[in-house]
Design an enzyme around this catalytic site. Structure first.
Site, PDB file in Angstrom:
ATOM      1  N   SER A 151       0.835  -1.197   0.000  1.00 46.69           N
ATOM      2  CA  SER A 151       0.000   0.000   0.000  1.00 46.69           C
ATOM      3  C   SER A 151       0.872   1.250   0.000  1.00 46.69           C
ATOM      4  CB  SER A 151      -0.961  -0.043   1.194  1.00 46.69           C
ATOM      5  OG  SER A 151      -1.990   0.914   1.086  1.00 46.69           O
ATOM      6  N   ASP A 246     -10.052  -3.453  -5.553  1.00 44.07           N
ATOM      7  CA  ASP A 246      -9.249  -2.411  -4.919  1.00 44.07           C
ATOM      8  C   ASP A 246      -9.246  -1.178  -5.827  1.00 44.07           C
ATOM      9  OD1 ASP A 246      -7.302  -0.841  -3.715  1.00 44.07           O
ATOM     10  OD2 ASP A 246      -5.818  -2.433  -3.568  1.00 44.07           O
ATOM     11  N   HIS A 276      -8.114  -4.749  -0.969  1.00 40.11           N
ATOM     12  CA  HIS A 276      -6.944  -4.073  -0.415  1.00 40.11           C
ATOM     13  C   HIS A 276      -6.710  -4.566   1.019  1.00 40.11           C
ATOM     14  CE1 HIS A 276      -4.048  -0.756  -0.638  1.00 40.11           C
ATOM     15  NE2 HIS A 276      -4.270  -0.580   0.648  1.00 40.11           N
TER      16      HIS A 276
END
Length: 306
Positions: A151, A246, A276
């Protein structure tokens, strides 16, 4: 969107949601970080007994301390190093939030790993996080360092490679795990589709980035938005993992296309049916476990190439 979520992933998402109250938008940053701590603790796994952990710190360019945690095992690969950068939207996360993830990566790959506790926004705005990443890399690099992150950590990993571009001091590979790379500025398909995505929505992405830069994005800065960098030639080999469900899915896919077009070695892996943050689901979802297997295999592949 009509997301195809299997029961194991749905159970993971339901557990994750339980860490946050209904009035999540009203939380202070301190409260938000406490919720994230609870979330991460829900999915922590036992540390493999072969793994030794050692905490220390390095000194950043401004004299501040940057905590790090070293994971290694006797008989493992100590010549290669994985420098790991945790996710959390640049505003949450620390050495504890990704502790068992890092330990399992070190155990599965046999490669020594160091996790970096970079400064967080909004107390420390961009480029503080990238400065800490670069300071850690320059202080710890073995000459065989793979930079990896999930991320926001994937953002920082990509940014480091760009920051070190055209220097004699570069990672031997980069592993980007569902990274944010600036794709929202291009309004990629996944950002348009992700307005109601589970785990993280398109609006969440925009809010995190606004906090990161104090509401003043600099789309001309390649360290802020690597996907907008016009010269990606000569960057270290890249493997990018994209989660299908995502809003930043297409960041990884489009970035790999640009890297390949520039002549850099890169490939993308699309994890079907996963949201995610699915690293935390690796012990309760078969799809997430398979993704974690691919992650570890990717690190071994980058180490061999390097």
């Amino acid at each position: 969107m009509n997301y195809q979520i299997d029961p194991e992933v749905a159970a993971f998402l339901e557990m994750s949601d339980s860490a946050y109250p209904e009035n999540v938008l009203e939380l202070s940053m301190h409260e938000h970080r406490e919720c994230y701590r609870v979330l991460c603790e829900m999915f922590q796994a036992p540390i493999p007994h072969e793994i030794t952990r050692q905490d220390s710190s390095i000194t950043g360019r401004n004299g501040h301390s940057i905590p790090i945690r070293h994971y290694y095992q006797e008989g493992g690969n100590s010549e290669t190093l994985i420098l790991y950068l945790h996710g959390g939207g640049f505003v949450v996360g620390n050495l504890e939030s990704h502790d068992s993830i890092c330990a399992e990566i070190a155990h599965r790959t046999g490669i020594s790993l160091i996790s970096v506790d970079y400064r967080l926004a909004p107390e420390h705005l961009h480029p503080a996080q990238i400065e800490d990443t670069q300071d850690a890399f320059l202080a710890l690099d073995t000459g065989r360092t793979i930079i990896a992150g999930d991320s926001a950590g994937g953002t920082l990993a990509a940014a480091l490679c760009i920051t070190q571009q055209n220097t004699d001091h570069q990672p031997i590979g980069q592993l980007l795990i569902y990274p944010y790379l600036g794709g929202m500025h291009l309004n990629l398909d996944s950002h348009q589709e992700g307005t109601d995505a589970p785990a993280m929505t398109s609006q969440d992405v925009e809010d995190f980035i606004s906090l990161w830069c104090g509401g003043k994005p600099d789309w001309t800065d390649p360290a802020f938005a690597p996907i907008l960098h016009t010269d990606l030639a000569g960057l270290p080999p890249c493997i990018a993992l994209a989660a299908e469900v995502d809003p930043i899915r297409d960041d990884a896919l489009a970035y790999v296309e640009k890297l390949t077009a520039s002549g850099s070695k890169a490939k993308a892996i699309l994890d079907k049916g996963l949201p995610h943050g699915h690293l935390r689901a690796r012990h309760m979802s078969e799809k997430a476990r398979q993704s974690f297997d691919n992650l570890c295999q990717s690190l071994l592949e980058l180490a061999e190439q390097g």
